[in-house]
Design a protein around this motif. Structure first.
Motif, PDB file in Angstrom:
ATOM      1  N   PHE A   1       0.826  -1.199   0.000  1.00  0.00           N
ATOM      2  CA  PHE A   1       0.000   0.000   0.000  1.00  0.00           C
ATOM      3  C   PHE A   1       0.866   1.257   0.000  1.00  0.00           C
ATOM      4  N   ARG A   2       1.900   1.256   0.804  1.00  0.00           N
ATOM      5  CA  ARG A   2       2.772   2.435   0.890  1.00  0.00           C
ATOM      6  C   ARG A   2       3.450   2.705  -0.455  1.00  0.00           C
ATOM      7  N   ALA A   3       3.913   1.649  -1.101  1.00  0.00           N
ATOM      8  CA  ALA A   3       4.584   1.810  -2.386  1.00  0.00           C
ATOM      9  C   ALA A   3       3.632   2.379  -3.438  1.00  0.00           C
ATOM     10  N   PHE A   4       2.423   1.853  -3.462  1.00  0.00           N
ATOM     11  CA  PHE A   4       1.483   2.295  -4.485  1.00  0.00           C
ATOM     12  C   PHE A   4       1.070   3.749  -4.262  1.00  0.00           C
ATOM     13  N   VAL A   5       0.788   4.127  -3.006  1.00  0.00           N
ATOM     14  CA  VAL A   5       0.389   5.509  -2.730  1.00  0.00           C
ATOM     15  C   VAL A   5       1.558   6.455  -3.000  1.00  0.00           C
ATOM     16  N   GLU A   6       2.752   6.029  -2.700  1.00  0.00           N
ATOM     17  CA  GLU A   6       3.932   6.862  -2.962  1.00  0.00           C
ATOM     18  C   GLU A   6       4.134   7.065  -4.463  1.00  0.00           C
ATOM     19  N   ASP A   7       3.915   6.015  -5.246  1.00  0.00           N
ATOM     20  CA  ASP A   7       4.152   6.105  -6.687  1.00  0.00           C
ATOM     21  C   ASP A   7       2.989   6.743  -7.445  1.00  0.00           C
ATOM     22  N   PHE A   8       1.768   6.575  -6.944  1.00  0.00           N
ATOM     23  CA  PHE A   8       0.583   7.115  -7.618  1.00  0.00           C
ATOM     24  C   PHE A   8      -0.303   7.826  -6.600  1.00  0.00           C
ATOM     25  N   PRO A   9       0.135   8.990  -6.129  1.00  0.00           N
ATOM     26  CA  PRO A   9      -0.561   9.651  -5.012  1.00  0.00           C
ATOM     27  C   PRO A   9      -1.843  10.394  -5.402  1.00  0.00           C
ATOM     28  N   ALA A  10      -2.098  10.584  -6.704  1.00  0.00           N
ATOM     29  CA  ALA A  10      -3.198  11.470  -7.101  1.00  0.00           C
ATOM     30  C   ALA A  10      -4.562  10.958  -6.650  1.00  0.00           C
ATOM     31  N   ALA A  11      -4.870   9.705  -6.907  1.00  0.00           N
ATOM     32  CA  ALA A  11      -6.186   9.157  -6.538  1.00  0.00           C
ATOM     33  C   ALA A  11      -6.058   7.654  -6.317  1.00  0.00           C
ATOM     34  N   PRO A  12      -5.349   7.260  -5.262  1.00  0.00           N
ATOM     35  CA  PRO A  12      -5.081   5.837  -5.061  1.00  0.00           C
ATOM     36  C   PRO A  12      -6.317   5.060  -4.593  1.00  0.00           C
ATOM     37  N   VAL A  13      -6.559   3.923  -5.244  1.00  0.00           N
ATOM     38  CA  VAL A  13      -7.581   2.980  -4.812  1.00  0.00           C
ATOM     39  C   VAL A  13      -6.851   1.698  -4.427  1.00  0.00           C
ATOM     40  N   LEU A  14      -6.978   1.299  -3.175  1.00  0.00           N
ATOM     41  CA  LEU A  14      -6.188   0.188  -2.649  1.00  0.00           C
ATOM     42  C   LEU A  14      -7.002  -1.098  -2.599  1.00  0.00           C
ATOM     43  N   LEU A  15      -6.430  -2.154  -3.150  1.00  0.00           N
ATOM     44  CA  LEU A  15      -7.063  -3.476  -3.178  1.00  0.00           C
ATOM     45  C   LEU A  15      -6.850  -4.134  -1.817  1.00  0.00           C
ATOM     46  N   VAL A  16      -7.939  -4.355  -1.076  1.00  0.00           N
ATOM     47  CA  VAL A  16      -7.806  -4.682   0.344  1.00  0.00           C
ATOM     48  C   VAL A  16      -8.125  -6.130   0.705  1.00  0.00           C
ATOM     49  N   ASP A  17      -8.415  -7.003  -0.257  1.00  0.00           N
ATOM     50  CA  ASP A  17      -8.873  -8.347   0.119  1.00  0.00           C
ATOM     51  C   ASP A  17      -7.937  -9.471  -0.342  1.00  0.00           C
ATOM     52  N   THR A  18      -6.669  -9.166  -0.532  1.00  0.00           N
ATOM     53  CA  THR A  18      -5.727 -10.227  -0.897  1.00  0.00           C
ATOM     54  C   THR A  18      -5.616 -11.252   0.222  1.00  0.00           C
ATOM     55  N   TYR A  19      -5.663 -10.793   1.445  1.00  0.00           N
ATOM     56  CA  TYR A  19      -5.572 -11.666   2.626  1.00  0.00           C
ATOM     57  C   TYR A  19      -6.878 -11.554   3.418  1.00  0.00           C
ATOM     58  N   ASP A  20      -6.879 -10.799   4.486  1.00  0.00           N
ATOM     59  CA  ASP A  20      -8.090 -10.567   5.267  1.00  0.00           C
ATOM     60  C   ASP A  20      -8.617  -9.170   4.948  1.00  0.00           C
ATOM     61  N   PRO A  21      -9.825  -9.033   4.420  1.00  0.00           N
ATOM     62  CA  PRO A  21     -10.290  -7.722   3.971  1.00  0.00           C
ATOM     63  C   PRO A  21     -10.444  -6.690   5.082  1.00  0.00           C
ATOM     64  N   VAL A  22     -10.883  -7.095   6.261  1.00  0.00           N
ATOM     65  CA  VAL A  22     -11.051  -6.114   7.331  1.00  0.00           C
ATOM     66  C   VAL A  22      -9.696  -5.557   7.754  1.00  0.00           C
ATOM     67  N   THR A  23      -8.715  -6.441   7.880  1.00  0.00           N
ATOM     68  CA  THR A  23      -7.362  -5.974   8.181  1.00  0.00           C
ATOM     69  C   THR A  23      -6.843  -5.093   7.051  1.00  0.00           C
ATOM     70  N   GLY A  24      -7.137  -5.492   5.807  1.00  0.00           N
ATOM     71  CA  GLY A  24      -6.705  -4.706   4.656  1.00  0.00           C
ATOM     72  C   GLY A  24      -7.293  -3.314   4.664  1.00  0.00           C
TER      73      GLY A  24
END
Length: 448
Positions: A209-232
């Motif tokens: 998540f940190r890498a993606f927001v750092e590289d594409f900060p304008a409007a980041p949408v983070l994929l949160v269910d690779t593992y546990d979605p609530v934790t994500g």
């Protein structure tokens, strides 16, 4: 242009016509015999590609060589075919308009060999496109207030189909497409987040998540269910805060599981963290039925990504389209085949107010008062008349979907708008059928 994009019998028929000097004007009508199950309407599409194919129609030298060497056509046939170009006229329902079974999507009038040869390519372009545009429109109706994104490129039946799907879904009201070439070619907005592989490639979800927001900060949408979605979701909020992303620019994407429950959880967590304007995106095997259920349950989902089900029109991957001769050399003709009977002569369709049946009439009847003629000239003398934009086609689609009665818009058990024939058309059909039967009876008597 590849004139070999046809069936062998089209070439044989055209060659036979040319040998016999049968080059009078012929009119062919392209229509859908019956609507697929659970379809209350169709969205006409594929016209743009079809007109491009007609305008560029010709046999190239290597194709002519194949006709002679590969198919064994005599040199005189090959020479005659080499001179063919499409010089005819086309009237059509503009892309994006709603149509019903039995209504011509287009009519071609051209010298008989030309009109015959283009049958396969026109059916190919119109059938696929109309099926996909209709599927996409059903998704638009199922989730009227959400943004829809075309995710179909990886599952369509080939690259050309993927490019077409990007355009067709935009006509139906999708806001963006993941297909970059489709976006560039058709002037659409591209959209994309990351795949689960991106998350897995990092040592932790937080690092990804940190890498993606750092590289594409304008409007980041983070994929949160690779593992546990609530934790994500919790980690996504933490990282978005860390980088000072504005709530209105942020989002999370859910790609699996119980999307209703997970989206409700995500909305509560985002709101509690001060990200009330952050958007929730959902994807993963969705179709119009899933969207209808989520919409009815008031799922707090702002954006849906739709892939396979739309890009291949999974539940109705084809249409019962037909391209039939209705007039030749000034003579109206028809088929009397059981279950495949056709109506003679060039047609026009007229549409009235919502709830009124469409009227299918002969092309030369006076316009019906208070009704709109649906078939309009789109090609004259082999040259197309303008190049409609995706946005204009979308506006037509939105207008016609709003015109549809609620019963026709239903996803299950719809009731299509009825199509009635004008008295003149029914009279012509009866007259031509009578003459055909008389001719058949005479031939049978002679044979006896």
């Amino acid at each position: 242009m590849n004139a070999l994009r046809t069936d062998l019998y089209e070439i044989r028929m055209a060659a036979s016509y040319l040998r016999r000097g049968m080059t009078g004007l012929a009119t062919f009508s392209l229509f859908v015999r019956d609507l697929p199950r659970d379809r209350g309407f169709l969205v006409a599409a594929g016209l743009a590609e079809g007109l491009d194919l007609l305008q560029g129609f010709r046999f190239e030298p290597e194709e002519l060589a194949y006709l002679g060497q590969g198919l064994g056509l005599p040199a005189t046939d090959v020479e005659a075919l080499s001179r063919l170009r499409f010089t005819g006229d086309v009237r059509a329902v503009p892309e994006g308009r709603v149509v019903f079974a039995g209504e011509p999507l287009l009519e071609v009038t051209a010298p008989l060999p030309e009109a015959q040869l283009v049958e396969t390519m026109l059916l190919n372009s119109v059938t696929f496109a109309t099926a996909v545009a209709t599927k996409a429109a059903r998704c638009r109706l199922a989730a009227p207030h959400a943004e829809l994104v075309d995710f179909s490129a990886r599952r369509t039946h080939g690259g050309d189909a993927a490019l077409a799907a990007a355009r067709l879904t935009a006509i139906a009201g999708f806001g963006r497409t993941s297909n970059v070439e489709g976006a560039a070619r058709h002037g659409l907005r591209a959209a994309g987040t990351v795949a689960h592989s991106y998350i897995q490639a990092f040592r932790s979800e937080r690092d990804a998540f940190r890498a993606f927001v750092e590289d594409f900060p304008a409007a980041p949408v983070l994929l949160v269910d690779t593992y546990d979605p609530v934790t994500g979701i919790a980690l996504a909020i933490e990282v978005l805060r860390e980088f000072g992303v504005q709530p209105a620019s942020a989002g999370v994407r859910l790609d699996s599981g119980d999307l209703l429950t997970l989206s409700e959880t995500a909305r509560k967590m985002l709101d509690a963290a001060g990200f009330g304007s952050a958007r929730i995106m959902a994807s993963g095997g969705l179709d119009e039925y899933a969207l209808e259920g989520l919409t009815a349950a008031a799922a707090p989902i702002d954006v849906y990504g739709l892939g396979t089900a739309v890009g291949v029109s999974a539940d109705a991957p084809s249409l019962d389209t037909a391209y039939k001769l209705v007039a030749f050399d000034g003579r109206p003709v028809l088929k009397l085949s059981t279950g495949k009977r056709t109506l003679p002569g060039a047609k026009q369709m007229y549409r009235g107010a919502a709830g009124e049946p469409d009227v299918l009439a002969t092309a030369d009847e006076p316009q019906f008062p208070g009704r709109e003629a649906l078939l309009v000239p789109v090609m004259l003398g082999g040259r197309r008349l303008g190049q409609p934009s995706v946005s204009s086609s979308h506006l037509r689609c939105a207008r016609d979907l709003a015109w549809l009665p609620p019963a026709a818009r239903r996803l299950r058990g719809p009731e299509p708008v009825s199509v009635r024939h004008s008295a003149a058309l029914d009279s012509l059909a009866e007259d031509v059928a009578g003459r055909v039967r008389e001719s058949q009876n005479h031939a049978a008597g002679v044979a006896r």
